[in-house]
Design a protein around this motif. Structure first.
Motif, PDB file in Angstrom:
ATOM      1  N   SER A 216       5.883  10.777  23.132  1.00 57.47           N
ATOM      2  CA  SER A 216       6.953  11.165  24.065  1.00 57.47           C
ATOM      3  C   SER A 216       6.678  12.597  24.525  1.00 57.47           C
ATOM      4  O   SER A 216       7.272  13.543  24.020  1.00 57.47           O
ATOM      5  CB  SER A 216       8.320  11.060  23.384  1.00 57.47           C
ATOM      6  OG  SER A 216       8.305  11.739  22.126  1.00 57.47           O
ATOM      7  N   PRO A 217       5.762  12.755  25.475  1.00 60.38           N
ATOM      8  CA  PRO A 217       5.329  14.098  25.866  1.00 60.38           C
ATOM      9  C   PRO A 217       6.419  14.880  26.599  1.00 60.38           C
ATOM     10  O   PRO A 217       7.329  14.309  27.197  1.00 60.38           O
ATOM     11  CB  PRO A 217       4.140  13.812  26.793  1.00 60.38           C
ATOM     12  CG  PRO A 217       4.401  12.446  27.337  1.00 60.38           C
ATOM     13  CD  PRO A 217       5.069  11.708  26.238  1.00 60.38           C
ATOM     14  N   GLY A 218       6.281  16.204  26.552  1.00 57.23           N
ATOM     15  CA  GLY A 218       7.189  17.071  27.295  1.00 57.23           C
ATOM     16  C   GLY A 218       8.635  16.898  26.887  1.00 57.23           C
ATOM     17  O   GLY A 218       8.992  16.784  25.708  1.00 57.23           O
TER      18      GLY A 218
ATOM     19  N   SER B 140       8.289   6.010  25.964  1.00 54.28           N
ATOM     20  CA  SER B 140       9.511   6.553  26.576  1.00 54.28           C
ATOM     21  C   SER B 140      10.338   5.437  27.200  1.00 54.28           C
ATOM     22  O   SER B 140      11.573   5.470  27.162  1.00 54.28           O
ATOM     23  CB  SER B 140       9.145   7.599  27.632  1.00 54.28           C
ATOM     24  OG  SER B 140       8.499   8.707  27.032  1.00 54.28           O
ATOM     25  N   ALA B 141       9.657   4.428  27.800  1.00 54.55           N
ATOM     26  CA  ALA B 141      10.386   3.301  28.380  1.00 54.55           C
ATOM     27  C   ALA B 141      11.148   2.528  27.307  1.00 54.55           C
ATOM     28  O   ALA B 141      12.314   2.139  27.503  1.00 54.55           O
ATOM     29  CB  ALA B 141       9.415   2.380  29.116  1.00 54.55           C
ATOM     30  N   THR B 142      10.525   2.316  26.155  1.00 55.07           N
ATOM     31  CA  THR B 142      11.206   1.628  25.056  1.00 55.07           C
ATOM     32  C   THR B 142      12.387   2.440  24.545  1.00 55.07           C
ATOM     33  O   THR B 142      13.474   1.895  24.287  1.00 55.07           O
ATOM     34  CB  THR B 142      10.212   1.352  23.914  1.00 55.07           C
ATOM     35  OG1 THR B 142       9.260   0.389  24.350  1.00 55.07           O
ATOM     36  CG2 THR B 142      10.919   0.824  22.675  1.00 55.07           C
TER      37      THR B 142
ATOM     38  N   LEU C  71      14.514  12.635  24.361  1.00 56.88           N
ATOM     39  CA  LEU C  71      14.896  11.226  24.372  1.00 56.88           C
ATOM     40  C   LEU C  71      14.615  10.591  23.009  1.00 56.88           C
ATOM     41  O   LEU C  71      15.443   9.838  22.472  1.00 56.88           O
ATOM     42  CB  LEU C  71      14.133  10.500  25.480  1.00 56.88           C
ATOM     43  CG  LEU C  71      14.441   9.025  25.728  1.00 56.88           C
ATOM     44  CD1 LEU C  71      15.879   8.851  26.181  1.00 56.88           C
ATOM     45  CD2 LEU C  71      13.475   8.449  26.765  1.00 56.88           C
ATOM     46  N   TYR C  72      13.458  10.902  22.453  1.00 57.88           N
ATOM     47  CA  TYR C  72      13.102  10.384  21.131  1.00 57.88           C
ATOM     48  C   TYR C  72      14.096  10.841  20.064  1.00 57.88           C
ATOM     49  O   TYR C  72      14.559  10.046  19.233  1.00 57.88           O
ATOM     50  CB  TYR C  72      11.686  10.826  20.772  1.00 57.88           C
ATOM     51  CG  TYR C  72      11.324  10.625  19.318  1.00 57.88           C
ATOM     52  CD1 TYR C  72      11.170   9.344  18.791  1.00 57.88           C
ATOM     53  CD2 TYR C  72      11.140  11.711  18.473  1.00 57.88           C
ATOM     54  CE1 TYR C  72      10.841   9.151  17.462  1.00 57.88           C
ATOM     55  CE2 TYR C  72      10.820  11.533  17.143  1.00 57.88           C
ATOM     56  CZ  TYR C  72      10.671  10.255  16.634  1.00 57.88           C
ATOM     57  OH  TYR C  72      10.357  10.072  15.316  1.00 57.88           O
ATOM     58  N   LEU C  73      14.443  12.109  20.117  1.00 57.77           N
ATOM     59  CA  LEU C  73      15.364  12.635  19.110  1.00 57.77           C
ATOM     60  C   LEU C  73      16.743  11.999  19.238  1.00 57.77           C
ATOM     61  O   LEU C  73      17.411  11.730  18.227  1.00 57.77           O
ATOM     62  CB  LEU C  73      15.457  14.154  19.233  1.00 57.77           C
ATOM     63  CG  LEU C  73      14.163  14.927  18.905  1.00 57.77           C
ATOM     64  CD1 LEU C  73      14.336  16.415  19.179  1.00 57.77           C
ATOM     65  CD2 LEU C  73      13.754  14.696  17.449  1.00 57.77           C
TER      66      LEU C  73
END
Length: 809
Positions: free
Chosen positions: A452-454, A425-427, A459-461
């Protein structure tokens, strides 16, 4: 004190008529009406009848009954109501005894009523034997403090401090750095909203600085902790700042006058990144300096400057000469202070894993200037937005191709076996923010798995859909310089594409994992706190994640395990909630604590060594002395004592021995085996109850005694059971790693070798004793264990002591 003869009232409440259909209640009443200490025995039709309750109260007030034994199934709420109803008569709540025949399988269908009636009589006889020995008990109140010590003034510690202050509690914040804020103060942005982390920190600091209930101890360390929960004495040592915190107005004249210039990669800043450089040269940028006198870090709070005197020339006093408020005090020395607190909260945070150790991957960290860590990337991203002007005219816009490698040293048997949970998530946050600042930059993410939980999946998408962002499903096999261009050449095998890929990068960012901070290691040493295999503070993670195995000392944030900022704040608040009971000025101690009989004690120290919570200390004569505030009342000290010198009040050895002695080992017939089970109340006992609720076929051969922990069962009780003719003894506790009291189940197994020797001396097969692990819903396993156990005991034949007992009595 005059010994009184017990006057027991036995009341049988058959809700729903289940008992009457399974056993002969009239025979029970007839038998126990004649019992020596029973003054009244009857079956109740309606317990909640006002007339009946008044009659029972009248007997209690007249002294005709001084303790009550209730037979039947009562809910916890009903028990609470009954105790409350009869409290008006002066009946102590610990003079009630509860005998639930149904949970012992009395109402199981298919069992001969005569057998069940005999079993019921045995169970009531056991309960009556215990009732005779009950004593009135009262809680104890110990003096305490309403202040709390928080070690670590990062985001978790600051938020916890504010919560305490809002509840009117005194807070002492101890921080080893010169300023507060921790790692979060060094981040460029929070995810998922990409807001400035300083915003939230400043908001909390503003409120704390306005309160008279907060004491900040920066440049400070905990040296020792004495006393007990509710009344700790913390010795804190504060290192000299060489600047008076009250006088300093942060004008900066001292900085201009200071002739000593230092790089940020030396001195106190190193502690923030576990001996790695925060600001490191990459093609010339981020090469920053500081003077020997400078503001506090990582945040300028307290506002006073500090002097790194070890870097000053011996006779230099330039800062002192120019200070307009005479704030410079070069003769300051370390100071110590004793803080009286009720509880301690550890929020010492985390450190980045040293990427210099990951040499076998050959990613070039420390070798190539444009290979940096993800934490160093935070400094780069924040350099311009925080008003810093990179030297040599460099800016983020100079970056055209940037690579990110995930799990560097994480999920790696040679380094960190665990996932740090926040790196992906930080990246993703860094890529998103970089693309906002430099839209044309191309980003390449090399990963094993994106975790990338929850809500972090959003954010990933978002990142996945950005132009110029490419994900490669594998880590690079080659990282090296691209000639004299100053760029890096990266080769990786993409599993998805099924071929090698090659990219040229301006910058490579390595996502390292999180490890316990150096501060955590220091605190663990000072407080003698257990740590898990990875160095984080040990706790019962599933049920009591905020605990530290030392009563009154709690853990929050990344000192417990890797977590993100929101989780750290939440974790510290949970720890703060648990600490509140020790911050009320007094500490309430339940009266069911262990008591030592010094006339039996030979000072062997077994209780001190085996206590999971270090609750014992030596008294002036060398006897174990219990710290009541630390004790969790698990009973492990009672179980381990070889001389039976320790007993839990209300669960004493004498009371349990009386229950064992009251068992008719032939209630089911001379040739049928009888099993006595000691069941841990947190797991195995619940499994036994669950088996009844499910209507499983529980063999009538078993009788159980509920204990606070399997570790509370003393070998003497097992020997008593065997010598009284009981064919088998089962001790059932939690699985390893699940015990509410850390290792109670392991302690009872540890004592099995001593028990085996004793049984062999008695000419009894050690196989008659079993140790089993049962979880709360292991109802089927419980019945299966009993069934196979009974078959094994039948094959062994009756316990020889059973016939001796029949012959003698």
């Amino acid at each position: 004190m005059k010994k009184l003869n017990p006057k027991v009232g036995v009341f049988i409440w058959d809700q729903g008529g289940w008992l009457a259909r399974a056993i002969d209640l009239d025979a029970l009443v007839k038998k126990f009406t004649k019992a020596k200490v029973v003054v009244r025995c009857e079956v109740l039709n309606d317990l909640w009848s006002t007339a009946l309750l008044d009659l029972i109260k009248k007997d209690l007030e007249a002294g005709q009954v001084d303790r009550v034994m209730w037979v039947g199934r009562f809910t916890s709420y009903q028990i609470k109501c009954i105790k409350g109803e009869l409290a008006s008569t002066g009946l102590n709540p610990y003079l009630h005894e509860w005998c639930d025949l149904e949970e012992q399988g009395i109402c199981v269908e298919g069992i001969e009523p005569g057998v069940q009636t005999c079993k019921a009589m045995t169970l009531i006889q056991m309960a009556l034997a215990r009732t005779r020995l009950l004593e009135p008990l009262e809680p104890m109140e110990l003096p305490g403090s309403n202040a709390v010590l928080i070690i670590g003034a990062g985001v978790a510690g600051l938020h916890a401090a504010l919560s305490f202050v809002e509840l009117g509690k005194r807070v002492y914040l101890v921080e080893k750095q010169s300023g507060v804020g921790g790692k979060v103060a060094l981040l460029s942005r929070f995810y998922p909203r990409l807001c400035d982390p300083r915003c939230g920190l400043e908001f909390v600091l503003h409120k704390l600085s306005e309160s008279d209930l907060v004491g900040f101890y920066t440049l400070s360390n905990l040296i020792s902790l004495d006393g007990s929960p509710g009344n700790f004495q913390a010795r804190v040592q504060k290192q000299p700042r060489y600047v008076n915190e009250v006088r300093c107005n942060t004008c900066g004249a001292c900085v201009d006058a200071c002739p000593v210039e230092l790089s940020w990669s030396s001195g106190v800043i190193q502690n923030l990144t576990h001996k790695t450089k925060i600001l490191k040269g990459v093609n010339g940028f981020l090469q920053s300096t500081r003077k020997a006198i400078h503001p506090s870090i990582p945040m300028a709070f307290p506002s006073a400057f500090l002097i790194e005197k070890e870097h000053c020339p011996p006779e230099c006093r330039e800062c002192e000469k120019v200070c307009p408020t005479q704030a410079v005090e070069l003769n300051q020395s370390p100071l110590e202070e004793i803080l009286r607190v009720g509880a301690v909260l550890i929020t010492t945070g985390w450190d980045p894993y040293p990427l210099s150790k990951v040499v076998e991957k050959d990613f070039g960290y420390g070798l190539y200037p444009n290979v940096i860590s993800n934490f160093e990337m935070e400094q780069l991203l924040g350099s311009e937005t925080q008003g810093q002007s990179p030297p040599s005219g460099f800016s983020l816009s100079d970056l055209k191709e940037v690579g990110f490698i995930q799990c560097v040293g994480s999920r790696d048997l040679k380094h960190l076996k665990y996932c740090s949970s926040v790196c992906c998530s930080a990246t993703l946050k860094q890529v998103l923010y970089l693309k906002e600042q430099v839209p044309d930059v191309n980003c390449y993410i090399f990963y094993q798995d994106i975790r990338s939980p929850g809500f972090d999946e959003d954010l990933y998408l978002r990142v996945r859909l950005l132009d110029g962002v490419v994900f490669f499903r594998d880590l690079p096999t080659t990282v090296g310089p691209e000639g004299d261009t100053g760029k890096l050449n990266i080769i990786a095998n993409d599993i998805v594409l099924g071929r090698n890929v090659e990219v040229s990068l301006d910058l490579l960012v390595l996502a390292g994992g999180m490890i316990p901070s150096e501060g955590s290691q220091e605190v663990a040493r000072v407080l003698n706190l257990p740590q898990n295999q990875y160095g984080f503070f040990e706790s019962h993670l599933q049920c009591h994640p905020e605990e530290s195995q030392r009563t009154g000392i709690y853990v929050g944030g990344c000192a417990r395990e890797p977590m993100n900022v929101a989780q750290s704040i939440e974790s510290s608040h949970r720890a703060a909630m648990k600490a509140l009971k020790y911050l009320e000025g007094t500490v309430q101690v339940e009266p069911t604590y262990p008591v030592l009989d010094k006339t039996k004690c030979d000072q062997c120290k077994r209780c001190m060594e085996e206590c999971p919570f270090s609750s014992f200390v030596f008294d002036e004569k060398g006897f174990p002395s219990l710290d009541l505030a630390k004790c969790r009342q698990c009973g492990n000290c009672m179980g381990v004592c070889p001389l039976v010198a320790i007993s839990l009040r209300h669960n004493t050895i004498k009371q349990m021995a009386a229950q064992v002695a009251a068992i008719n080992s032939s209630f089911i017939g001379s040739n049928e085996p009888v099993i006595l089970a000691f069941l841990c109340e947190n797991g195995a006992y619940k499994a036994a109850q669950f088996a009844v609720e499910l209507g499983l076929s529980i063999p009538p051969n078993v009788i159980f005694i509920k204990v606070p922990c399997a570790g509370a069962v003393n070998n003497a009780l097992i020997a008593d059971a065997v010598s009284s003719g009981i064919d088998g003894v089962l001790i059932a506790g939690c699985k390893d790693g699940q015990c509410q009291y850390v290792w109670g189940n392991q302690l009872v197994r540890k004592r099995s070798s001593d028990l085996s020797d004793k049984l062999k001396m008695m000419m009894i097969e050690p196989e008659r004793i079993r140790f089993e692990d049962l979880e709360i819903r292991d109802a089927g396993k419980y019945v299966d264990i009993l069934t196979s156990y009974i078959e094994d005991l039948r094959a062994m034949g009756p316990n020889p002591f059973k016939f001796i007992k029949q012959f003698l009595f």
